[in-house]
Scaffold this motif. Structure first.
Motif, PDB file in Angstrom:
ATOM      1  N   UNK A 170     -44.825  16.421 -20.400  1.00 11.78           N
ATOM      2  CA  UNK A 170     -43.678  16.074 -19.546  1.00 11.78           C
ATOM      3  C   UNK A 170     -44.218  15.182 -18.441  1.00 11.78           C
ATOM      4  N   UNK A 171     -43.996  13.899 -18.605  1.00  8.39           N
ATOM      5  CA  UNK A 171     -44.496  12.885 -17.660  1.00  8.39           C
ATOM      6  C   UNK A 171     -43.356  11.882 -17.457  1.00  8.39           C
ATOM      7  N   UNK A 172     -42.434  12.178 -16.546  1.00 10.89           N
ATOM      8  CA  UNK A 172     -41.273  11.291 -16.399  1.00 10.89           C
ATOM      9  C   UNK A 172     -41.678   9.824 -16.225  1.00 10.89           C
ATOM     10  N   UNK A 173     -41.028   8.936 -16.954  1.00  7.41           N
ATOM     11  CA  UNK A 173     -41.411   7.510 -16.930  1.00  7.41           C
ATOM     12  C   UNK A 173     -41.284   6.932 -15.527  1.00  7.41           C
ATOM     13  N   UNK A 174     -40.128   7.189 -14.904  1.00  5.54           N
ATOM     14  CA  UNK A 174     -39.936   6.672 -13.535  1.00  5.54           C
ATOM     15  C   UNK A 174     -39.452   7.767 -12.594  1.00  5.54           C
ATOM     16  N   UNK A 175     -39.202   8.952 -13.138  1.00  5.39           N
ATOM     17  CA  UNK A 175     -38.678  10.043 -12.308  1.00  5.39           C
ATOM     18  C   UNK A 175     -39.792  10.830 -11.636  1.00  5.39           C
ATOM     19  N   UNK A 176     -39.390  11.789 -10.816  1.00 10.21           N
ATOM     20  CA  UNK A 176     -40.391  12.614 -10.128  1.00 10.21           C
ATOM     21  C   UNK A 176     -40.659  13.873 -10.952  1.00 10.21           C
ATOM     22  N   UNK A 177     -41.880  14.390 -10.819  1.00 11.38           N
ATOM     23  CA  UNK A 177     -42.279  15.626 -11.497  1.00 11.38           C
ATOM     24  C   UNK A 177     -42.825  16.587 -10.450  1.00 11.38           C
ATOM     25  N   UNK A 178     -42.182  17.737 -10.345  1.00 10.06           N
ATOM     26  CA  UNK A 178     -42.625  18.731  -9.362  1.00 10.06           C
ATOM     27  C   UNK A 178     -42.922  20.051 -10.069  1.00 10.06           C
ATOM     28  N   UNK A 179     -44.083  20.614  -9.767  1.00  4.39           N
ATOM     29  CA  UNK A 179     -44.440  21.945 -10.264  1.00  4.39           C
ATOM     30  C   UNK A 179     -44.276  22.923  -9.109  1.00  4.39           C
ATOM     31  N   UNK A 180     -43.278  23.759  -9.186  1.00  4.71           N
ATOM     32  CA  UNK A 180     -43.057  24.796  -8.171  1.00  4.71           C
ATOM     33  C   UNK A 180     -43.611  26.094  -8.764  1.00  4.71           C
ATOM     34  N   UNK A 181     -44.731  26.570  -8.177  1.00  4.65           N
ATOM     35  CA  UNK A 181     -45.383  27.745  -8.753  1.00  4.65           C
ATOM     36  C   UNK A 181     -45.596  28.768  -7.647  1.00  4.65           C
ATOM     37  N   UNK A 182     -45.711  30.046  -8.030  1.00  6.15           N
ATOM     38  CA  UNK A 182     -46.041  31.029  -6.991  1.00  6.15           C
ATOM     39  C   UNK A 182     -47.550  31.277  -7.016  1.00  6.15           C
ATOM     40  N   UNK A 183     -48.017  31.973  -5.996  1.00  8.60           N
ATOM     41  CA  UNK A 183     -49.461  32.177  -5.781  1.00  8.60           C
ATOM     42  C   UNK A 183     -50.107  32.820  -7.021  1.00  8.60           C
ATOM     43  N   UNK A 184     -49.403  33.781  -7.627  1.00 10.85           N
ATOM     44  CA  UNK A 184     -49.958  34.479  -8.801  1.00 10.85           C
ATOM     45  C   UNK A 184     -50.181  33.521  -9.958  1.00 10.85           C
ATOM     46  N   UNK A 185     -49.233  32.626 -10.175  1.00 12.22           N
ATOM     47  CA  UNK A 185     -49.363  31.673 -11.303  1.00 12.22           C
ATOM     48  C   UNK A 185     -50.396  30.603 -10.976  1.00 12.22           C
ATOM     49  N   UNK A 186     -50.508  30.298  -9.676  1.00 15.59           N
ATOM     50  CA  UNK A 186     -51.428  29.212  -9.269  1.00 15.59           C
ATOM     51  C   UNK A 186     -52.875  29.590  -9.533  1.00 15.59           C
ATOM     52  N   UNK A 187     -53.186  30.883  -9.422  1.00 18.11           N
ATOM     53  CA  UNK A 187     -54.575  31.317  -9.651  1.00 18.11           C
ATOM     54  C   UNK A 187     -55.516  30.434  -8.849  1.00 18.11           C
TER      55      UNK A 187
END
Ligand code: 6PG
Length: 234
Positions: free
Chosen positions: A215-232
């Motif tokens: 998932x690499x948007x061609x011209x759009x924005x990409x945001x990963x919203x993760x919590x601390x547990x998932x972030x490791x």
């Protein structure tokens, strides 16, 4: 990853996600008179949808929203596994979305027919070169997103916007958006919560060839919203 935001816990992750949906919706409606949104399935987004429902019309003009789904399990709409059912319970029924603005994937019919009918509806609403304003996605522990699972033929689909996929490991049929339409979106937000996703997130971050990493948007924005547990240790 274009932008990685780490929230302290699942609740604040949901709050941050709801705030971003509201902001993107306001911009889309102001600029183009409508907000075309695809919801993520699974359990992670449930709290976000509940917060959006609670915020109601004051936050988003739901009469200007066209609501789609990133994927669906091929089950009836009232099945407990239905992504539509979860969204209806947590959001759709509360915000009074007109029925003709809710474009569900018909999980109760033959998967191939459901995919074809969904793709036609999607193209009718978006228009030929149309694009989603926002697509919400989840991350599976194996690196899948929507119903694009590692090694599946659907991951390489280049022409269709939606396809039916048989998921061996689940012994179940799904219908999913494909990477081309996902990567055309103006905004894509992943919502990732819990220690069980830490390994997959680290593998995506490391650039492994996983569906979620594609998932690499061609011209759009990409945001990963993760919590601390998932972030490791990401
Ligand atoms: C689905 C989803 C799927 C989901 C991930 C994460 O229909 O299950 O589209 O891609 O987002 O599997 O699911 P959880 O949020 O339940 O962990």
């Amino acid at each position: 990853m274009n932008q990685l935001c780490i929230a302290p816990d699942a609740e604040s992750l949901a709050e941050a996600a709801a705030a971003r949906v509201v902001a993107i919706a306001s911009e889309a409606i102001a600029q183009r008179g409508r907000f075309v949104l695809a919801l993520a399935g699974g359990s992670t987004p449930r709290t976000t949808y509940r917060l959006l429902a609670r915020a109601g019309q004051g936050a988003i003009d739901w009469s200007s929203v066209e609501l789609f789904f990133g994927d669906e399990r091929c089950v009836p709409p009232d099945d407990r596994d239905s992504n539509y059912r979860m969204a209806r319970e947590e959001l759709i029924d509360s915000v009074g979305l007109p029925a003709d603005r809710v474009h569900r994937i018909k999980g109760e019919i033959r998967p191939q027919e459901a995919a074809a009918s969904y793709e036609k509806e999607l193209r009718d609403v978006l228009g030929e070169n149309g694009r989603f304003d926002l697509i919400l996605l989840g991350l599976g522990a194996d690196g899948h997103t929507a119903s694009l699972f590692p090694g599946a033929e659907a991951v390489g689909e280049k022409a269709r916007d939606a396809v039916a996929v048989y998921v061996e490991k689940l012994d179940a049929w799904r219908v999913t958006l494909t990477l081309p339409i996902i990567n055309q979106a103006r905004h894509v937000i992943f919502l990732v919560s819990g220690a069980a996703k830490a390994d997959a997130l680290a593998r995506v971050e490391a650039g492994e060839d996983l569906p979620a990493a594609m998932v690499q948007p061609a011209t759009g924005t990409l945001t990963w919203l993760v919590d601390r547990e998932a972030a490791g240790d990401v």
